[in-house]
Design an enzyme around this catalytic site. Structure first.
Site, PDB file in Angstrom:
ATOM      1  N   ARG A   2      -0.268  16.734  27.405  1.00 13.74           N
ATOM      2  CA  ARG A   2       1.016  16.084  27.712  1.00 13.74           C
ATOM      3  C   ARG A   2       1.389  14.953  26.753  1.00 13.74           C
ATOM      4  NH1 ARG A   2      -1.329  18.052  32.129  1.00 13.74           N
ATOM      5  NH2 ARG A   2       0.028  19.187  33.569  1.00 13.74           N
ATOM      6  N   HIS A   4       2.041  21.024  26.128  1.00 11.73           N
ATOM      7  CA  HIS A   4       1.583  22.149  25.296  1.00 11.73           C
ATOM      8  C   HIS A   4       2.590  22.622  24.240  1.00 11.73           C
ATOM      9  CE1 HIS A   4      -1.954  22.292  27.685  1.00 11.73           C
ATOM     10  NE2 HIS A   4      -1.573  23.131  28.619  1.00 11.73           N
ATOM     11  N   HIS A  58      -6.598  27.844  24.810  1.00  8.91           N
ATOM     12  CA  HIS A  58      -6.398  27.679  26.251  1.00  8.91           C
ATOM     13  C   HIS A  58      -6.960  28.870  27.046  1.00  8.91           C
ATOM     14  CE1 HIS A  58      -4.525  26.186  29.895  1.00  8.91           C
ATOM     15  NE2 HIS A  58      -4.029  25.147  29.224  1.00  8.91           N
ATOM     16  N   TYR A 108      -8.835  30.998  29.736  1.00  9.03           N
ATOM     17  CA  TYR A 108      -9.261  30.812  31.128  1.00  9.03           C
ATOM     18  C   TYR A 108     -10.500  31.687  31.326  1.00  9.03           C
ATOM     19  CZ  TYR A 108      -4.711  28.823  32.641  1.00  9.03           C
ATOM     20  OH  TYR A 108      -3.590  28.054  32.825  1.00  9.03           O
ATOM     21  N   ASP A 160      -8.572  18.439  36.534  1.00  9.01           N
ATOM     22  CA  ASP A 160      -7.588  18.561  35.453  1.00  9.01           C
ATOM     23  C   ASP A 160      -7.694  17.254  34.669  1.00  9.01           C
ATOM     24  OD1 ASP A 160      -5.583  19.472  33.835  1.00  9.01           O
ATOM     25  OD2 ASP A 160      -4.103  19.776  35.426  1.00  9.01           O
ATOM     26  N   GLU A 198     -10.740  22.835  27.303  1.00  5.36           N
ATOM     27  CA  GLU A 198      -9.888  22.732  26.112  1.00  5.36           C
ATOM     28  C   GLU A 198     -10.375  21.573  25.252  1.00  5.36           C
ATOM     29  OE1 GLU A 198      -5.873  22.435  28.025  1.00  5.36           O
ATOM     30  OE2 GLU A 198      -7.075  23.155  29.680  1.00  5.36           O
TER      31      GLU A 198
HETATM   32  C1  BGC Z   1      -3.236  21.416  31.961  1.00  5.74           C
HETATM   33  C2  BGC Z   1      -2.783  21.758  33.365  1.00  5.74           C
HETATM   34  C3  BGC Z   1      -1.763  22.855  33.270  1.00  5.74           C
HETATM   35  C4  BGC Z   1      -2.382  24.042  32.552  1.00  5.74           C
HETATM   36  C5  BGC Z   1      -1.448  25.210  32.396  1.00  5.74           C
HETATM   37  C6  BGC Z   1      -3.801  22.636  31.330  1.00  5.74           C
HETATM   38  O1  BGC Z   1      -4.171  22.361  30.017  1.00  5.74           O
HETATM   39  O2  BGC Z   1      -4.154  20.361  31.955  1.00  5.74           O
HETATM   40  O3  BGC Z   1      -2.263  20.630  34.015  1.00  5.74           O
HETATM   41  O4  BGC Z   1      -1.308  23.229  34.534  1.00  5.74           O
HETATM   42  O5  BGC Z   1      -2.816  23.636  31.299  1.00  5.74           O
HETATM   43  O6  BGC Z   1      -0.302  24.855  31.780  1.00  5.74           O
END
Ligand code: BGC
Length: 365
Positions: free
Chosen positions: A89, A114, A190, A192, A260, A326
């Site tokens: 952010r 992002h 990113h 998962y 988070d 990340e």
């Molecule tokens: C952020 C989350 C977000 C996610 C998907 C992560 O890197 O920390 O807050 O919801 O990305 O966008």
């Protein structure tokens, strides 16, 4: 795969087209030790990672889709992509650099997240070239982001190189960038992960260890307060390793709605270029993922906003059924004078490397 096969430079196979008609290609990188990694040119995105379990069985351990349309759908919460120009952010989408004020898209109200909305690095199609060398098989992806794209200053030339080691289950991602005007840069991947296999119910049974004595606490909108705080005595202390589900309920009502958080990695050993960041273990499958990086921080996100979207092979991605680790500079660094600097100057090269090593846990008895 045979040693002879791994000597071939990987070539891109058609993976479909974007809504605006651009062809997307998929590159397959294989290790003689078993790891198979697939990367597509849209967003320089990891699409599949097949890693062996304790019995040698391969499972795809990252979330994603079988086609480009899936990645272009609303359900795509940055699955597997290269994230930037600035990951994480930026407070209210604003910053000032060399006396100029910049305003970016607010896509995570009230903040910028992002890299933006239309042309962030995850949404554009990159150029790619496969290669093979004595270390393994790779693909080098390049993208030239024009001055002002998504509101960021400067033309940014980015190269992301994915390399799968020849004889171990290791993926290395290397990032490089150059600019013609001072500009903030913070790049990550990113992916998962669910080490039981993507689409498995939860990651609360995974055990996580983080090499971090400190983290950056955030406000109600997930922007760092500027403090660097100790993890001691908090629910974010993962120094000794803990099951993710153990304390997560204590964070259900926090602004982060689970984990988070950005962690401040402990200083790296003087004799090593990479620093151990995280070790994740899934006891049932025996899979272990070790992440080492040149970056100073790592965001641990426990998939709190996953909402049951249907992905590869029709599998459902439920709340907290995957986690992201990340590697990055800290969130909102461009507005935080006491955080490590993220501004890239003309003539400098941004460089960063992260290694993902898949191993098998040796049972204790
Ligand atoms: C952020 C989350 C977000 C996610 C998907 C992560 O890197 O920390 O807050 O919801 O990305 O966008």
């Amino acid at each position: 795969m045979t040693a002879a096969a791994s000597a071939q430079a990987p070539t891109g196979e058609p993976f479909g087209k974007t809504k605006d008609g651009k062809s997307v290609e998929l590159y397959t990188l294989e290790s003689d030790a078993g790891l198979v990694v697939k990367v597509m040119t849209r967003g320089a995105t990891l699409v599949q990672i097949h890693a062996p379990d304790k019995d040698g069985k391969l499972d795809d351990v990252i979330l994603g889709w079988d086609d480009v349309a899936g990645y272009e759908s609303e359900g795509n919460q940055y699955f597997g992509c290269t994230t930037g120009r600035v990951c994480n952010r930026i407070a209210r989408g604003k910053f000032t650099l060399d006396g100029m004020s910049y305003e970016l898209a607010i896509n995570n109200d009230p903040n910028h997240l992002h890299g933006g909305v239309e042309r962030s690095l995850d949404k554009v199609v990159w150029n790619a070239k496969g290669f093979t060398n004595k270390r393994g098989q790779g693909v080098r992806m390049t993208y030239s982001s024009p001055d002002g794209e998504e509101g960021y200053p400067g033309k940014l030339d980015v190269t992301v190189t994915f390399l799968v080691a020849k004889d171990s289950n290791r993926l290395t991602i290397q990032y490089k960038a150059n600019t013609d005007k001072a500009t903030p840069v913070n790049l990550t991947n990113h992916a998962y992960f669910n080490l039981a296999g993507a689409g498995s119910e939860t990651v609360l049974d995974h055990v996580l260890r983080l090499n971090a004595d400190q983290y950056t606490p955030v406000d109600d909108t997930l922007i760092p307060t500027g403090k660097i705080a100790s993890v001691e005595g908090t629910d974010v202390d993962f120094r000794k390793g803990a099951r993710i589900g153990k304390r997560i309920a204590a964070l259900d009502d926090a602004s982060t709605i689970g984990y988070d958080h950005n962690f401040v990695l402990n200083p790296r050993p003087a004799d090593s270029r990479l620093n151990l960041a995280a070790i994740v273990r899934h006891p049932d499958s025996g899979r272990v993922l070790r992440i080492a990086t040149t970056e100073p921080g790592i965001q641990f996100y426990s998939g709190n906003f996953l909402m049951g979207q249907v992905g590869k092979d029709g599998k459902t991605y439920a709340h907290r059924s995957a986690l992201c680790l990340e590697t990055q500079h800290f969130p909102d660094s461009v507005n935080q004078p006491n955080f490590p600097d993220t501004v890239l100057q003309p003539g400098e090269t941004f460089e960063s490397t992260t290694q993902y090593t898949f191993q098998i846990a040796i049972p204790k008895n």
